[in-house]
Design an enzyme around this catalytic site. Structure first.
Site, PDB file in Angstrom:
ATOM      1  N   ALA A  67       0.832  -1.213   0.000  1.00  0.00           N
ATOM      2  CA  ALA A  67       0.000   0.000   0.000  1.00  0.00           C
ATOM      3  C   ALA A  67       0.861   1.256   0.000  1.00  0.00           C
ATOM      4  O   ALA A  67       1.990   1.247   0.481  1.00  0.00           O
ATOM      5  CB  ALA A  67      -0.893  -0.002   1.223  1.00  0.00           C
ATOM      6  N   ASN A 144      -6.721  -0.947   1.131  1.00  0.00           N
ATOM      7  CA  ASN A 144      -6.159  -0.554   2.420  1.00  0.00           C
ATOM      8  C   ASN A 144      -6.891   0.708   2.881  1.00  0.00           C
ATOM      9  O   ASN A 144      -6.921   1.702   2.159  1.00  0.00           O
ATOM     10  CB  ASN A 144      -4.651  -0.320   2.219  1.00  0.00           C
ATOM     11  CG  ASN A 144      -3.942   0.059   3.492  1.00  0.00           C
ATOM     12  OD1 ASN A 144      -4.333   0.986   4.195  1.00  0.00           O
ATOM     13  ND2 ASN A 144      -2.864  -0.654   3.786  1.00  0.00           N
ATOM     14  N   CYS A 180       0.083   3.426  10.745  1.00  0.00           N
ATOM     15  CA  CYS A 180       0.856   4.472  10.074  1.00  0.00           C
ATOM     16  C   CYS A 180       1.417   5.413  11.133  1.00  0.00           C
ATOM     17  O   CYS A 180       0.661   5.965  11.931  1.00  0.00           O
ATOM     18  CB  CYS A 180      -0.033   5.244   9.103  1.00  0.00           C
ATOM     19  SG  CYS A 180       0.868   6.594   8.360  1.00  0.00           S
TER      20      CYS A 180
HETATM   21  C1  LIG Z   1       6.137   6.715   0.484  1.00  0.00           C
HETATM   22  C2  LIG Z   1       5.430   5.623   1.208  1.00  0.00           C
HETATM   23  C3  LIG Z   1       4.072   5.724   1.425  1.00  0.00           C
HETATM   24  C4  LIG Z   1       3.391   4.697   2.099  1.00  0.00           C
HETATM   25  N1  LIG Z   1       2.050   4.799   2.281  1.00  0.00           N
HETATM   26  C5  LIG Z   1       1.384   3.793   2.898  1.00  0.00           C
HETATM   27  C6  LIG Z   1      -0.027   3.853   3.036  1.00  0.00           C
HETATM   28  O1  LIG Z   1      -0.692   4.785   2.595  1.00  0.00           O
HETATM   29  N2  LIG Z   1      -0.639   2.821   3.692  1.00  0.00           N
HETATM   30  C7  LIG Z   1       0.059   1.747   4.184  1.00  0.00           C
HETATM   31  O2  LIG Z   1      -0.550   0.834   4.739  1.00  0.00           O
HETATM   32  N3  LIG Z   1       1.393   1.662   4.029  1.00  0.00           N
HETATM   33  C8  LIG Z   1       2.063   2.655   3.406  1.00  0.00           C
HETATM   34  N4  LIG Z   1       3.409   2.558   3.253  1.00  0.00           N
HETATM   35  C9  LIG Z   1       4.135   1.407   3.850  1.00  0.00           C
HETATM   36  C10 LIG Z   1       4.384   0.292   2.842  1.00  0.00           C
HETATM   37  O3  LIG Z   1       3.183  -0.247   2.364  1.00  0.00           O
HETATM   38  C11 LIG Z   1       5.222  -0.827   3.485  1.00  0.00           C
HETATM   39  O4  LIG Z   1       4.457  -1.428   4.510  1.00  0.00           O
HETATM   40  C12 LIG Z   1       6.530  -0.327   4.086  1.00  0.00           C
HETATM   41  O5  LIG Z   1       7.100   0.669   3.279  1.00  0.00           O
HETATM   42  C13 LIG Z   1       7.567  -1.452   4.269  1.00  0.00           C
HETATM   43  O6  LIG Z   1       7.853  -2.074   3.028  1.00  0.00           O
HETATM   44  P1  LIG Z   1       9.123  -1.679   2.121  1.00  0.00           P
HETATM   45  O7  LIG Z   1      10.320  -1.718   2.996  1.00  0.00           O
HETATM   46  O8  LIG Z   1       9.135  -2.696   1.023  1.00  0.00           O
HETATM   47  O9  LIG Z   1       8.859  -0.302   1.606  1.00  0.00           O
HETATM   48  C14 LIG Z   1       4.115   3.567   2.576  1.00  0.00           C
HETATM   49  C15 LIG Z   1       5.481   3.472   2.339  1.00  0.00           C
HETATM   50  C16 LIG Z   1       6.153   4.477   1.669  1.00  0.00           C
HETATM   51  C17 LIG Z   1       7.644   4.340   1.432  1.00  0.00           C
END
Ligand SMILES: Cc1cc2nc3c(=O)[nH]c(=O)nc-3n(C[C@H](O)[C@H](O)[C@H](O)COP(=O)(O)O)c2cc1C
Length: 344
Positions: A67, A144, A180
């Site tokens: 997400a 989400n 979050c």
């Molecule tokens: C710029 C950005 C925006 C994100 N926005 C959301 C969001 O709106 N909702 C959510 O559940 N997770 C959000 N996430 C978290 C990601 O879905 C993920 O859980 C988290 O980044 C860990 O995974 P990764 O290390 O592969 O990025 C966001 C992550 C990033 C980097």
């Protein structure tokens, strides 16, 4: 080509501007005849052995987009050509909201990480639905959902329910995002009694539909073992369909980025390579403590096929990527799927 050419170019620019630019680029190039098939031939692997059946849904492969990337559900049809098995849209809130003031998205290049405090910027429920009506049905789509920043604590449940009821016909599974770090209100959303109440309310709403959709909870990687025990109990007590572990972290230890740089950036959720082990430990703990009694989607710091295999080994049934997609490019999805096939 991505890491040699595009990434060095993209990383010259402001991260949020580049995010919007790549969206337009993917959207417009995907309209050129032949390009979607080219992307597909480069990135999609179709193999029955990659298929996963989980909470009544059939996933083409276990690698999803996390997400926050396609918050407003504008690009999921095009992103399907990059080889994902599922895409999670959102976080969607009832009303559109601007999120936190810019700048709010920062790269930690040496750490292969990102810090963001976007604050649920999204165009709201109606906008997401109008996009989801264009679903070409290629993939499983997760919804989400969250609450608006201005919403008073007594109305949190109302916000989740509004999103749940309105999105129900358009998504295949739901994620209650309660983790979050950028929207305040953390205490209530971490409280087991409140989560029980929220889950019960959403499940009650689910039962009013002819077909029930799976409901998952997305948790933070910063929970301690007592809090994780509570999550295991919560899932068992409420019969929740699964957990997504994990969201971004507020921890700043073991980073290569200097103290000054981190101070300059300020608050936000850390993602990418620095949170890999933390989120894997959470998955392992949940899996062991629950005797593997519920599905887990593993996310956090997957930048290579091995990182994904580690999450699966720890107990994840499916995985998701976000920051790894930015740093490693779309070929990461295929690499993970190939490695899974090789490991069978
Ligand atoms: C710029 C950005 C925006 C994100 N926005 C959301 C969001 O709106 N909702 C959510 O559940 N997770 C959000 N996430 C978290 C990601 O879905 C993920 O859980 C988290 O980044 C860990 O995974 P990764 O290390 O592969 O990025 C966001 C992550 C990033 C980097």
């Amino acid at each position: 080509m991505y890491k040699q050419l595009l990434r060095p170019l993209f990383f010259q620019f402001d991260p949020e501007k580049i995010h919007h630019f790549t969206f337009s680029l993917i959207k417009s190039t995907s309209k050129i005849p032949g390009i979607p098939s080219l992307f597909k031939s480069l990135y999609v692997i179709e193999d029955e052995r990659l298929e996963r059946e989980l909470f009544g849904l059939k996933f083409k492969n276990p690698v999803g987009l996390a997400a926050g990337f396609d918050k407003n559900a504008v690009l999921y049809n095009e992103l399907a050509n990059f080889g994902f098995g599922f895409i999670e849209i959102g976080t969607v809130t009832p009303k559109g909201q601007a999120g936190n003031p810019k700048k709010r998205l920062f790269r930690l290049k040496d750490d292969k990480g990102i810090i963001n405090r976007m604050g649920f910027n999204n165009e709201g429920l109606e906008a997401a639905i109008s996009q989801l009506k264009k679903n070409k049905g290629k993939l499983i789509i997760g919804g989400n959902i969250g609450k608006n920043t201005q919403t008073k604590p007594e109305d949190y449940t109302k916000d989740y329910l509004e999103c749940f009821n309105a999105l129900h016909p358009y998504v295949d599974y739901f994620v209650l995002n309660v983790s979050c770090p950028n929207v305040g209100s953390h205490a209530k959303l971490n409280d087991k009694d409140y989560l029980e109440e929220l889950i019960a309310a959403v499940q009650k709403a689910n039962n009013t539909f002819n077909v029930q959709k799976p409901i998952l909870l997305k948790i933070a990687p910063d929970l301690n073992n007592n809090q994780l025990d509570e999550i295991v109990d919560l899932v068992k007590e409420t019969n929740l369909d699964g957990v997504i572990a994990s969201n971004t972290s507020t921890d700043r230890s073991h980073l290569k980025a200097s103290k000054e740089r981190l101070e300059e950036i300020g608050n936000g959720g850390l993602s990418g390579q620095p949170i890999k082990d933390k989120s894997t430990s959470v998955i392992k703990y949940l899996s062991e403590k629950s005797n593997k009694s519920f599905p887990i989607i593993g996310v956090g710091g997957i930048h290579s096929a091995n990182d994904a295999l580690e999450k699966i080994e720890a107990g994840a049934d499916l995985v998701q990527i976000y920051t790894g997609f930015i740093y490693e490019g779309p070929s990461l999805i295929k690499q993970i799927n190939k490695a899974i096939l090789k490991s069978i």
